[in-house]
Design a protein around this motif. Structure first.
Motif, PDB file in Angstrom:
ATOM      1  N   ARG A 166      -1.357   6.874  -1.755  1.00 56.50           N
ATOM      2  CA  ARG A 166      -2.642   6.182  -1.592  1.00 56.50           C
ATOM      3  C   ARG A 166      -3.832   7.002  -2.104  1.00 56.50           C
ATOM      4  O   ARG A 166      -4.983   6.628  -1.883  1.00 56.50           O
ATOM      5  N   LEU A 179      -5.697   4.862  -4.799  1.00 54.77           N
ATOM      6  CA  LEU A 179      -5.901   3.428  -4.571  1.00 54.77           C
ATOM      7  C   LEU A 179      -7.376   3.075  -4.426  1.00 54.77           C
ATOM      8  O   LEU A 179      -7.772   1.944  -4.722  1.00 54.77           O
ATOM      9  N   VAL A 234      -3.466   3.457 -10.810  1.00 59.03           N
ATOM     10  CA  VAL A 234      -3.688   2.683  -9.589  1.00 59.03           C
ATOM     11  C   VAL A 234      -2.551   1.686  -9.364  1.00 59.03           C
ATOM     12  O   VAL A 234      -2.032   1.554  -8.243  1.00 59.03           O
ATOM     13  N   GLN A 249       0.655   3.402  -8.110  1.00 59.41           N
ATOM     14  CA  GLN A 249       0.611   3.731  -6.686  1.00 59.41           C
ATOM     15  C   GLN A 249       0.634   2.478  -5.813  1.00 59.41           C
ATOM     16  O   GLN A 249       1.252   2.473  -4.737  1.00 59.41           O
ATOM     17  N   GLU A 250       0.003   1.412  -6.269  1.00 54.86           N
ATOM     18  CA  GLU A 250       0.018   0.175  -5.490  1.00 54.86           C
ATOM     19  C   GLU A 250       1.426  -0.414  -5.423  1.00 54.86           C
ATOM     20  O   GLU A 250       1.842  -0.924  -4.375  1.00 54.86           O
ATOM     21  N   GLU A 293       3.315   1.574  -2.851  1.00 52.34           N
ATOM     22  CA  GLU A 293       2.919   1.226  -1.487  1.00 52.34           C
ATOM     23  C   GLU A 293       3.447  -0.148  -1.093  1.00 52.34           C
ATOM     24  O   GLU A 293       3.915  -0.343   0.036  1.00 52.34           O
TER      25      GLU A 293
END
Length: 250
Positions: A144, A147, A194, A197-198, A201
């Motif tokens: 995160r 993010l 981004v 990483q999203e 997650e």
């Protein structure tokens, strides 16, 4: 001398600690999520092959244009509306969307082949290297950590859209075009980090839709590739123009 030696020792320790911390951060990705990422990147690779096939079809039959662009947007909408359990159908739709996207950028690729085919190879390799490096950075960073950049990138995209809209109405200039080109490149490179990483997650939260995630990364890759190719073509054209002027003077 002692001050200098202590400084370099501290720098070496910080580099070693960063490497160890990075490996620890990578271990935070569970084996299930790692398997999901393998499927995402495998699907992304297949989509890139389909996109290359679409560009080749344009070179053969000149099929790329507004119709393929609109068809590609419609295909993506169809993919997003298809339920996740229809896996084979969604993969086929993704490949069709990638094929149409390749045909849509086919005119640009054809122009690159006419000017200098090595530019096309360099643009693809550069984009692939950048994609690999920034994706690895997103995986090795703390979860995160990047993010929060999503909001800034979305604001940047909105600014680009309004600027493009204003240019289409009031007329644009070379400076505005260059700003859109380089700023857009910066934005989509940021999206590589981004979005990676999203995806990680979302996978940790149970979202294992690798087709949708591959589509997200495919969009980032194509957006960066197109801008890198345009920049390299402009530089090549300017160099060729300078050479022609020198020959005329001589």
């Amino acid at each position: 001398m002692e001050a200098f030696s202590s400084f370099f020792d501290s720098q070496a320790e910080s580099r070693n600690r960063w490497s160890y911390d990075s490996l620890k951060n990578f271990r935070q990705i569970s084996p299930v999520v790692q398997s999901h990422l393998q499927m995402v990147y495998l699907t992304l690779g297949c989509a890139l092959v389909a996109s290359a096939a679409g560009a080749y079809l344009h070179i053969l039959w000149n099929i790329g244009g507004i119709l393929t662009t609109l068809a590609g947007v419609g295909t993506i909408a169809w993919l997003m509306a298809t339920p996740p359990y229809e896996e084979k159908k969604r993969i086929s739709i993704l490949m069709a969307a990638a094929l149409l996207e390749g045909a849509s950028i086919g005119p640009l690729i054809g122009l690159a082949i006419e000017i200098d085919s090595s530019v096309l190879v360099s643009a693809f390799v550069g984009t692939a290297v950048a994609f690999g490096c920034f994706s690895a950075a997103a995986m090795l960073a703390r979860r995160r950590e990047f993010l929060y950049l999503g909001g800034l990138l979305s604001s940047g995209i909105s600014m680009l859209l309004w600027l493009h809209f204003a240019s289409s109405i009031f007329g644009g200039s070379t400076a505005v075009f260059k700003f859109e080109l380089y700023f857009g490149l910066l934005l989509f490179v940021g999206y590589m980090v981004v979005d990676t990483q999203e995806i990680i997650e979302r996978a940790h939260l149970g979202d294992m839709d690798y087709v949708k995630h591959a589509l997200t990364l495919f969009t980032d890759f194509i957006s960066v590739f197109v801008r890198v190719l345009i920049i390299m073509l402009r530089n090549t054209a300017e160099k060729n123009e300078k050479k022609k002027k020198k020959k005329r003077r001589d």
